[in-house]
Every structure is written in C-alpha cells, then in structure tokens.
Design an enzyme around this catalytic site. Sequence first.
Site, PDB file in Angstrom:
ATOM      1  N   GLN A 131       0.826  -1.204   0.000  1.00 44.97           N
ATOM      2  CA  GLN A 131       0.000   0.000   0.000  1.00 44.97           C
ATOM      3  C   GLN A 131       0.862   1.256   0.000  1.00 44.97           C
ATOM      4  O   GLN A 131       0.335   2.367  -0.008  1.00 44.97           O
ATOM      5  CB  GLN A 131      -0.909   0.003   1.232  1.00 44.97           C
ATOM      6  CG  GLN A 131      -1.834  -1.198   1.314  1.00 44.97           C
ATOM      7  CD  GLN A 131      -2.531  -1.283   2.657  1.00 44.97           C
ATOM      8  OE1 GLN A 131      -3.563  -0.663   2.863  1.00 44.97           O
ATOM      9  NE2 GLN A 131      -1.969  -2.055   3.580  1.00 44.97           N
ATOM     10  N   ASN A 132       2.178   1.079   0.046  1.00 42.90           N
ATOM     11  CA  ASN A 132       3.080   2.206   0.180  1.00 42.90           C
ATOM     12  C   ASN A 132       3.338   2.877  -1.166  1.00 42.90           C
ATOM     13  O   ASN A 132       3.289   2.245  -2.222  1.00 42.90           O
ATOM     14  CB  ASN A 132       4.403   1.753   0.797  1.00 42.90           C
ATOM     15  CG  ASN A 132       4.208   1.221   2.204  1.00 42.90           C
ATOM     16  OD1 ASN A 132       3.240   1.569   2.874  1.00 42.90           O
ATOM     17  ND2 ASN A 132       5.109   0.365   2.651  1.00 42.90           N
TER      18      ASN A 132
ATOM     19  N   HIS B 265      -1.604   1.136  -4.304  1.00 35.41           N
ATOM     20  CA  HIS B 265      -1.942   2.558  -4.282  1.00 35.41           C
ATOM     21  C   HIS B 265      -0.985   3.392  -5.121  1.00 35.41           C
ATOM     22  O   HIS B 265      -0.876   4.598  -4.916  1.00 35.41           O
ATOM     23  CB  HIS B 265      -1.974   3.062  -2.838  1.00 35.41           C
ATOM     24  CG  HIS B 265      -3.034   2.418  -2.016  1.00 35.41           C
ATOM     25  ND1 HIS B 265      -2.963   2.319  -0.633  1.00 35.41           N
ATOM     26  CD2 HIS B 265      -4.198   1.812  -2.359  1.00 35.41           C
ATOM     27  CE1 HIS B 265      -4.038   1.684  -0.181  1.00 35.41           C
ATOM     28  NE2 HIS B 265      -4.797   1.371  -1.213  1.00 35.41           N
TER      29      HIS B 265
ATOM     30  N   CYS C  62      -0.074  14.168 -16.069  1.00 40.14           N
ATOM     31  CA  CYS C  62      -0.897  15.375 -16.191  1.00 40.14           C
ATOM     32  C   CYS C  62      -2.368  14.971 -16.208  1.00 40.14           C
ATOM     33  O   CYS C  62      -2.766  14.100 -16.988  1.00 40.14           O
ATOM     34  CB  CYS C  62      -0.537  16.126 -17.472  1.00 40.14           C
ATOM     35  SG  CYS C  62      -1.639  17.514 -17.835  1.00 40.14           S
TER      36      CYS C  62
ATOM     37  N   CYS D 222       2.023  20.925 -15.948  1.00 39.48           N
ATOM     38  CA  CYS D 222       2.518  20.154 -17.084  1.00 39.48           C
ATOM     39  C   CYS D 222       3.308  21.046 -18.044  1.00 39.48           C
ATOM     40  O   CYS D 222       2.844  22.122 -18.421  1.00 39.48           O
ATOM     41  CB  CYS D 222       1.352  19.496 -17.814  1.00 39.48           C
ATOM     42  SG  CYS D 222       1.823  18.517 -19.254  1.00 39.48           S
TER      43      CYS D 222
ATOM     44  N   THR E 114       0.509  -2.468   8.751  1.00 39.81           N
ATOM     45  CA  THR E 114      -0.738  -1.929   8.205  1.00 39.81           C
ATOM     46  C   THR E 114      -1.862  -2.083   9.212  1.00 39.81           C
ATOM     47  O   THR E 114      -1.948  -3.097   9.910  1.00 39.81           O
ATOM     48  CB  THR E 114      -1.126  -2.626   6.885  1.00 39.81           C
ATOM     49  OG1 THR E 114      -2.422  -2.171   6.474  1.00 39.81           O
ATOM     50  CG2 THR E 114      -1.154  -4.144   7.035  1.00 39.81           C
TER      51      THR E 114
ATOM     52  N   ARG F 241       2.520  -2.047  14.859  1.00 44.43           N
ATOM     53  CA  ARG F 241       2.640  -1.322  16.124  1.00 44.43           C
ATOM     54  C   ARG F 241       1.444  -1.569  17.039  1.00 44.43           C
ATOM     55  O   ARG F 241       1.594  -1.690  18.253  1.00 44.43           O
ATOM     56  CB  ARG F 241       2.766   0.181  15.830  1.00 44.43           C
ATOM     57  CG  ARG F 241       2.903   1.056  17.063  1.00 44.43           C
ATOM     58  CD  ARG F 241       2.866   2.526  16.661  1.00 44.43           C
ATOM     59  NE  ARG F 241       4.001   2.876  15.843  1.00 44.43           N
ATOM     60  CZ  ARG F 241       5.141   3.365  16.321  1.00 44.43           C
ATOM     61  NH1 ARG F 241       5.284   3.558  17.624  1.00 44.43           N
ATOM     62  NH2 ARG F 241       6.136   3.671  15.510  1.00 44.43           N
ATOM     63  N   THR F 242       0.258  -1.621  16.458  1.00 46.10           N
ATOM     64  CA  THR F 242      -0.973  -1.764  17.232  1.00 46.10           C
ATOM     65  C   THR F 242      -1.815  -2.901  16.670  1.00 46.10           C
ATOM     66  O   THR F 242      -1.714  -3.238  15.488  1.00 46.10           O
ATOM     67  CB  THR F 242      -1.796  -0.462  17.200  1.00 46.10           C
ATOM     68  OG1 THR F 242      -2.017  -0.092  15.833  1.00 46.10           O
ATOM     69  CG2 THR F 242      -1.068   0.667  17.920  1.00 46.10           C
TER      70      THR F 242
END
Length: 475
Positions: free
Chosen positions: A246-247, A266, A274, A298, A374, A399-400
Amino acid sequence: MASNPLDNNMPTTPVEEKIPVASYSPSSSGSSSGASLLVDIMCGSKETEDEEVDSDEWDKPETENISDLDERSEMVRYLRASGYAKFLEKYLIEEELPVRSILKKLGINLPSALEEFEDIDLLPLLKEVLKREVARRIKLPHFNTFEDVVNLLKKAKNVVVLVGAGISTSLGILDFRSDNGFYARLARHGLSEPSEMFDIHTFRENPEIFYTFARDLLPETNHYSPSHAFIRLLEKKNKLSTLFTQNIDNLEKKTGLSDNKIIQCHGSFATATCIKCKHKVDGSELYEDIRNQRVSYCNECGKPPLKLRRVGQNKKEKHYFSDGDSESSEDDLAQPGIMKPDITFFGEALPDSFFNKVGSGELEETDLLICIGTSLKVAPVSELISVIPPTTPQIYISRTPVRHTQFDVNFLSPYCDWVIVEICKRAGWLNELQALCDLPECHSGSKTRAFETDLDIKFEEPSTYHITSTTNGSC
C-alpha cells in the site's frame, strides 16, 4: 474480466419484508455504503484523530460481564450456523428485539449522533454488522507461538505479504494512522478532514491542499529497511508468491525484488501524470515543486502554440516568423494541466494489476499470509484477508492490534524490523538477512537499530507477542 471476490454485498431477504414497521423499505432506509463507513469507524481500533466517533472496539471483555459475553457468543454462533436470514427471523421477528438492542448485544455502542434515529432506520447498520461478522475470519487454534511461525515459514511455498506504511517508519517515513502519523499531523495543522488531501475531486478543484502537505510523504531516502530485505529474502528462497504494498515510496523495488512479484495497490511517486493531457514523466521531476509546496504544472500541454504569419510578396516563399506581439496571442496560450503523482487517491480505481491478481484464483494457493505495518483500514486492500482461504495461517506484525479480524499470531512492536530480525534468528536465516542488509542500498540507521538493540519479548495468551527495547520500550 475476472470476477471480483471482494464484492460481498448481502442481498435483501424475505425476512425483512416481515418486519412489522410500515415505514421501512429495504431500498430506501439507508445507504449500505454509509452503513459500511459507519461500521468502519465504530469497529476499527481507535488510533488517530481523523476518526471522529470514539466508540468501543468489537472485543473489550474488561468492560463487559461474563453473561454479556456469553450472550454475544451465542448470537454469533447462531449467526454463523444459521445464516443472516435466520438470525433476523429469530431475533427481530420471534423475539421482537429492537434493532438497537441487537446491536448492543453484538458489542456495538451507538454514538450519540444516532441515538435519536428511529429503531428501524438502524437496520442497514445491523445488516452491515452481520455481514462483517459472517465474513470475519476465525483464528486457527493450533498456531500460537514464535516456533509455530518459524515452522510455517520453513514449510511455506506460496507466501503472500501485505505491507503498509509501518514497514518504512524505521527509515523516518511517516505512517498514516498512528498518534504521530501523517493524518494526525494534518489535523494539528487545521485540516478538518485529513483524508481530503487524497480525494481526487478535491485535488482537481484545489490542488494546493495536496501540494502544501505532500512534502512530508516524499521519500527522503532511497534505502530500504530490514523488513523490506526480509521480503526479498523470501523471494530468494522461492517462497514469495506476491507482495501487495500500500506504500507509495517505491522502496520495495530498491531491494531487487522482481517486478512481477509486486502489486503496488496505491501506486507510487515513481511517475506522475498530467490530469489534462495525460503526459507522463518521471516522478522526480515534481520533487522540487513538492518540496517547495508549489503546485506542479505540465510542461507539455502548457506550451503556448507558435503563431506563425507568412511574410513576403512571393506566395511560393515559405518564410514565417513568430507573431508573439499579436493581440490574439494571449488567447492562444494553453492552460497547463496539473501534474499528479501516480498514487491512487480516494475516488480513483485501484490499478488493474490488483484486481487481476485477486480475481485470478492464484491467492487460493496461498499457504501463509504475513501482514506487516498496516492497520487494514483502507478497502479494498483491507479485504484481501477475506480472499485468502480461512484455513491459511495468517501472521500480523505492526505497532498496534487490529480488532475487526483475527490473526493466528500477532507481533506488536514499535519497529517491524525488530520482529523480522527475531523471526530470522529463530529460523536460522539471520546471516542471509544480514547479507541483504549489508548492501549499500540498505538504510544503515535502521540496520543498526534492528540488529543491535536488545529486545524485551513478552508473550500474551493466546498468541500475541509484545516486542520492545530493554532500555526504554522503544528506541
């Protein structure tokens, strides 16, 4: 075109027609997408200020007594065994329970904004809750420990890895949803809806919002982390099936990972397009504008057309000159289009490569899923875990914790790198990981932190590890 297994909308059932409320119409009583969004907010773990509804998560036994938990468990068992229609018939028709009571028994505490709603108007929300509960994966009971994870890794041949911004935080790159993440920073700068920065409609109308804050997302390094190196190691061992990232920092490719193994869900900053003429350039051409908080335009469709006028008496002569002083020359100037990095905004479709992979049937062969860094909050990527067969072991490193699905083993740590190094150490892969991290493309600071930090590892039953530094809980 491949079918989309992520589309799991639940149809209206005949049971709803039996509901004794004359004003209810299944087609008009609420937006299923609105109900879905509300459940996203209410059932996701509360991690940042961009989630406005502060409500309880799905599972908080410390706030409920045993009888409440038993009743909820019984309701969930009945739902899974009998299905959505039978559930509604039993609790709405036979037992005549109000919709809000059923929601509460299922652990959904309504925010004050919904307290004034008519009970029947909450039915779309209940329907969405039931749909998610049915789809929610149940933990496999026989995978719980570090040793189980090591054994799974050694035996696996088709590993799918799903990564988010947390894999790059050891490089100094912000994640999105932590307390000090990118969305929290936007909120502190007064952006009332931080996600609007990535809304394609907002970008088209007011690109200044994106260009004001985008420099905080621009990759400041071309070096990868030990967690990135681990994914490359899986490929070298012929274990990696697909990496879904997703980065938008494009760092996965810096490891030497094969392009055909990577799905950039993503997009990335690697290229830019443009929005008017679709002229594509290398993403680095925008970096100066982004760093200076200046909208990038552009250079292709923004070129003024050369207005030519023939001079001389001889019609056969082909002499022309630019009439830059002509009164009409100003009208001939083209309005340049706005350059947009090729990252996927809200309101834009994900790349075809994502849906082609999901719809190909390849994921059914997955024998291990590893999610790293994620929060699994952005659909449809977050729904990948429901496409993988439920009997496939799933590992979570971040982390969580997440609340809306059940992983088999959870590793919670300020840095994903610490978890990766410990896993490789126990698997006997540490030297191979070290070799990849000794390459100049690996970030030296993250490598030093990952390999030289003394770790404090605590186990929480049944299957969660908390991994921190022995000195101060982080580093």
